[in-house]
Design a protein around this motif. Structure first.
Motif, mmCIF file in Angstrom:
data_model
loop_
_atom_site.group_PDB
_atom_site.id
_atom_site.type_symbol
_atom_site.label_atom_id
_atom_site.label_comp_id
_atom_site.label_asym_id
_atom_site.label_seq_id
_atom_site.Cartn_x
_atom_site.Cartn_y
_atom_site.Cartn_z
ATOM 1 N N ILE A 168 1.028 -1.190 -0.344
ATOM 2 C CA ILE A 168 0.168 -0.111 0.354
ATOM 3 C C ILE A 168 0.601 1.475 0.021
ATOM 4 O O ILE A 168 0.326 2.122 -0.317
ATOM 5 C CB ILE A 168 -0.834 -0.023 0.915
ATOM 6 N N GLY A 169 2.123 0.681 0.686
ATOM 7 C CA GLY A 169 2.973 1.879 1.138
ATOM 8 C C GLY A 169 3.650 2.606 -0.365
ATOM 9 O O GLY A 169 3.623 3.828 -0.839
ATOM 10 N N ARG A 170 4.114 2.137 -0.957
ATOM 11 C CA ARG A 170 4.259 2.099 -2.284
ATOM 12 C C ARG A 170 3.361 2.379 -3.830
ATOM 13 O O ARG A 170 3.561 3.180 -4.160
ATOM 14 C CB ARG A 170 4.985 0.670 -3.251
#
Length: 150
Positions: free
Chosen positions: A32-34
């Motif tokens: 999700i962060g990427r």
């Protein structure tokens, strides 16, 4: 007074072949962060420099599998709108693009006020980590001829 134009060319890692790039896509971590938008120094540069500067950050083609000839073509096309007395900043692969472009005798219609190469990965042969199309010519004398302050 017209704002001083600053062009920032940013690069990324580059695969040496389409097969290598495909393997990278197959194995790259997905999280999700990427996938969230990120801001970095390029987005904030205009605010830091203020209204006396006009910061442009052209998006280079195929950043993960970046054939030099396509980057050279796109940089050449983008340069059609550069103001005279332009400041060029090449970061990472963008730095090697500018070094190679000018070292090979590339010219711009505008005068380059200054040229800054930041964290550019240089190489000129098989010992380099760069793919073959990105190797620098042996002599870089043409590079200094294109900017008052390199």
């Amino acid at each position: 007074m017209e704002p001083q134009q600053v062009i920032v060319i940013h690069g990324s890692d580059v695969a040496s072949s389409l097969e290598e790039y495909t393997r990278t896509l197959e194995t790259r971590e997905v999280s999700i962060g990427r996938l969230r938008p990120r801001s970095d120094w390029k987005q904030g540069l205009q605010g830091v420099l203020g209204t006396q500067f006009d910061v442009l950050t052209p998006r280079m083609p195929l950043t993960g599998y970046a054939p030099y000839d396509l980057w050279k073509l796109w940089f050449s096309r983008c340069s059609e709108v550069f103001a005279d007395e332009v400041t060029l900043v090449g970061h990472s692969l963008g730095g090697i693009l500018l070094a190679k472009y000018f070292a090979e005798g590339g010219v711009l219609r505008s005068r380059v006020r200054s040229l800054h190469l930041v964290a550019a990965p240089f190489g000129s042969d098989e010992a380099s980590e760069l793919p073959e199309g990105w190797w620098l010519p042996r002599g870089l004398s043409n590079l200094a001829e294109h900017a008052a302050h390199t």
